[in-house]
Design an enzyme around this catalytic site. Structure first.
Site, mmCIF file in Angstrom:
data_model
loop_
_atom_site.group_PDB
_atom_site.id
_atom_site.type_symbol
_atom_site.label_atom_id
_atom_site.label_comp_id
_atom_site.label_asym_id
_atom_site.label_seq_id
_atom_site.Cartn_x
_atom_site.Cartn_y
_atom_site.Cartn_z
ATOM 1 N N LYS A 1 0.841 -1.204 0.000
ATOM 2 C CA LYS A 1 0.000 0.000 0.000
ATOM 3 C C LYS A 1 0.878 1.256 0.000
ATOM 4 C CE LYS A 1 -2.673 0.837 3.847
ATOM 5 N NZ LYS A 1 -2.706 2.260 4.205
ATOM 6 N N ARG B 1 2.984 5.951 -3.446
ATOM 7 C CA ARG B 1 4.119 6.770 -3.879
ATOM 8 C C ARG B 1 4.349 6.659 -5.379
ATOM 9 N NH1 ARG B 1 4.364 5.649 1.379
ATOM 10 N NH2 ARG B 1 5.709 6.858 2.783
ATOM 11 N N SER C 1 7.353 10.283 11.234
ATOM 12 C CA SER C 1 6.228 9.960 10.350
ATOM 13 C C SER C 1 6.695 9.939 8.907
ATOM 14 C CB SER C 1 5.109 10.991 10.508
ATOM 15 O OG SER C 1 4.220 10.897 9.406
ATOM 16 N N GLN D 1 4.757 9.625 6.404
ATOM 17 C CA GLN D 1 3.808 10.408 5.593
ATOM 18 C C GLN D 1 4.214 11.874 5.587
ATOM 19 O OE1 GLN D 1 -0.048 9.598 7.265
ATOM 20 N NE2 GLN D 1 -0.068 7.487 6.527
ATOM 21 N N ASP E 1 2.441 -0.254 12.034
ATOM 22 C CA ASP E 1 1.205 -0.871 11.513
ATOM 23 C C ASP E 1 1.046 -2.325 11.960
ATOM 24 O OD1 ASP E 1 0.566 1.480 10.244
ATOM 25 O OD2 ASP E 1 1.451 0.893 8.331
ATOM 26 N N LYS F 1 -4.448 6.687 14.569
ATOM 27 C CA LYS F 1 -4.488 5.936 13.307
ATOM 28 C C LYS F 1 -5.949 5.837 12.846
ATOM 29 C CE LYS F 1 -0.108 5.205 12.771
ATOM 30 N NZ LYS F 1 0.568 5.866 11.646
ATOM 31 N N ARG G 1 -6.896 -2.916 10.050
ATOM 32 C CA ARG G 1 -5.888 -3.715 10.754
ATOM 33 C C ARG G 1 -6.458 -4.332 12.042
ATOM 34 N NH1 ARG G 1 -1.768 -3.002 7.213
ATOM 35 N NH2 ARG G 1 -1.389 -0.862 6.571
HETATM 36 C C1 S3P Z 1 2.679 5.150 6.094
HETATM 37 C C2 S3P Z 1 3.264 5.635 7.238
HETATM 38 C C3 S3P Z 1 2.737 5.351 8.579
HETATM 39 C C4 S3P Z 1 1.800 4.141 8.556
HETATM 40 C C5 S3P Z 1 0.803 4.202 7.444
HETATM 41 C C6 S3P Z 1 1.512 4.264 6.103
HETATM 42 C C7 S3P Z 1 3.258 5.534 4.798
HETATM 43 O O1 S3P Z 1 2.012 6.459 9.038
HETATM 44 O O2 S3P Z 1 1.128 4.019 9.785
HETATM 45 O O3 S3P Z 1 -0.037 3.076 7.461
HETATM 46 O O4 S3P Z 1 2.903 4.946 3.773
HETATM 47 O O5 S3P Z 1 4.092 6.439 4.788
HETATM 48 P P1 S3P Z 1 2.721 7.722 9.744
HETATM 49 O O6 S3P Z 1 3.555 8.418 8.758
HETATM 50 O O7 S3P Z 1 1.577 8.598 10.203
HETATM 51 O O8 S3P Z 1 3.482 7.157 10.896
#
Ligand code: S3P
Length: 437
Positions: free
Chosen positions: A26, A31, A177, A179, A325, A351, A397
């Site tokens: 995922k 990306r 993070s 993200q 996760d 989350k 999850r």
């Molecule tokens: C992810 C980063 C994580 C993860 C999410 C996917 C990603 O989140 O929990 O399921 O793809 O970069 P955070 O960046 O908020 O930690």
């Protein structure tokens, strides 16, 4: 296993054995799609994640003017190949309406970084769960780079972004993070000057690897990542590895049930995601991970997990970012034998649901000896689960973690809201049933 509407009944099982592949990753799928949309020329993405989250990203990119199509895969049983006609840096167009990110925090945060560099306004919305999640973490840096970003009360969605010319920044997020790091790097790619992100703790590095795969130069020095703005990306053919976070549910089941032996092929084995493997070994499972290939700079291979002894597992704050996760399913190990204690994981509360409260409530409803802590939880060994009825609380999850716990219970478990698995692993229950003995 019996499914009636949104409710599934999971029966206890002795062991899980067999070999399979899990759906495409995922994180990597998001990306590749985002970068393909701002690259020059077409990209094709094989084994694109089939869940609803990655479909949300494609729908948003299409609304921004990227031409997205799906063609049947050359091999039967594989998901369709996604083709995206890139529009180049700054090439996206104003969307006709709000951009619906569904349940996907990754879509909202990373797409926010992409559109912050575009000279139009857009509104990012999501479902009830996403509408409760914090967005200050992207609003701060994107504003500093020159975008105008506002959100609802408490900095929750909807997020309104008026983009424009950006300047590179030096940024250290408060919380580790991937993200947020990615949102800043995606904005930085389209900014004037260099952008530097220094992470408080390392997180998954798929964005860095994907940027390199599309032809950008990314400089990495420990936890500091530097990217020069204005580097054009070139569209290309890509293949997404299997999702280790999906494989985790099967790997934990194999670690927990006596006589189990499961092999997952073509799975992503990126070291920044592989904390799970060390933890399963520490718990006492026999884990063999073999990298066989690199797909676009991502290591891919075979993972074999066999049941072994069961020891107590203490997961420390420093270990949390690599398994963020996987924590809900790792918690279930405590219901089989060997207590599981987690601290430094307050992020779990923001989350798709409050994963500390909902996880502990669900496991207790099944008979577990477990309790919450402000930043973690403990699941104590020695009490066999009864089974019962639990609610997934619209969290994919949690639905899958409860199903794994249910395999070791004395009686059946009804999981309400089981359709939530469609967010990341639509065929999860079928795969689990195929392995159950
Ligand atoms: C992810 C980063 C994580 C993860 C999410 C996917 C990603 O989140 O929990 O399921 O793809 O970069 P955070 O960046 O908020 O930690």
């Amino acid at each position: 296993m019996m499914r009636v509407a949104d409710r599934i009944t999971v029966s206890p099982t002795h062991a899980v054995t067999g070999t399979l592949r899990v759906p495409g990753d995922k994180s990597i799928s998001h990306r590749y799609a985002l970068l393909a949309a701002i690259a020059e020329g077409p990209s094709s993405i094989a084994n694109y994640a089939p869940g609803a989250d990655c479909a949300s990203t494609l729908a948003c990119l299409a609304a921004l003017g990227a031409i997205v199509s799906r063609t049947p895969a050359p091999h039967e049983g594989d998901p369709p190949v996604v083709t995206i006609q890139g529009r180049g840096l700054h090439g996206l167009q104003a969307p006709p309406g709000p951009l619906d990110c569904g349940n996907s925090g990754s879509t909202m945060r990373m797409l926010g970084g992409v559109i912050a560099a575009h000279p139009f306004a857009s509104t990012l919305i999501g479902d009830a769960s996403l509408s409760r999640r914090p967005m200050r973490r992207i609003i701060g840096p994107l504003t500093q780079m020159g975008a105008t970003v506002t959100a609802g009360p408490g900095d929750r969605p909807p997020v309104v972004i008026q983009g424009g010319p950006l300047i590179g920044i030096n940024f250290t997020p408060d919380t580790p993070s991937a993200q947020v790091k990615s949102a800043v790097l995606l904005a930085g790619l389209q900014a004037r000057g260099d952008t530097r992100v220094v992470e408080p703790a390392s997180t998954r590095d798929h964005t860095e690897r994907a940027l390199a795969a599309f032809g950008a130069t990314v400089m990495i020095d420990g936890r500091a990542i530097t990217l020069r703005g204005g580097q054009p990306l070139t569209g290309r053919g890509l293949r997404v590895p299997g999702d280790l976070s999906s494989a985790a549910f099967l790997a934990v089941a194999a670690s927990a049930l006596t006589g189990s032996d499961v092999t997952i092929t073509d799975v992503g084995l990126n070291p920044s995601r592989a904390g799970l493997l060390d933890l399963l070994r520490r718990f006492g499972a026999e884990v063999e991970a073999t990298i066989e290939q690199q797909w676009n700079g991502e290591p891919v291979g075979r993972l074999r997990v066999r049941h072994g002894v069961m020891r107590d597992l203490v997961i420390t704050p420093g270990e949390v970012p690599e398994v963020i996760d996987e924590l809900p399913v790792l918690a279930t190990l405590g219901t089989f034998g060997g207590s599981v204690t987690v601290s430094g994981a307050g992020e779990l509360r923001v989350k798709e649901s409050d994963r500390i409260a909902e996880l502990v409530a669900g496991l207790r409803a099944m008979g577990a000896d477990a309790d919450e802590r402000p930043d973690g939880f403990q699941v104590r060994a020695g009490t066999r689960l009864r089974g019962g009825t639990v609610h997934a609380n619209h969290d994919h999850r949690l639905a899958m973690a409860f199903a794994v716990a249910a395999l070791g219970a004395a009686g059946p478990t009804v999981i309400e809201g089981a359709d939530a698995v469609a967010v990341s692993y639509p065929g999860f229950f079928e795969d689990l049933e195929r392995l159950a003995r």
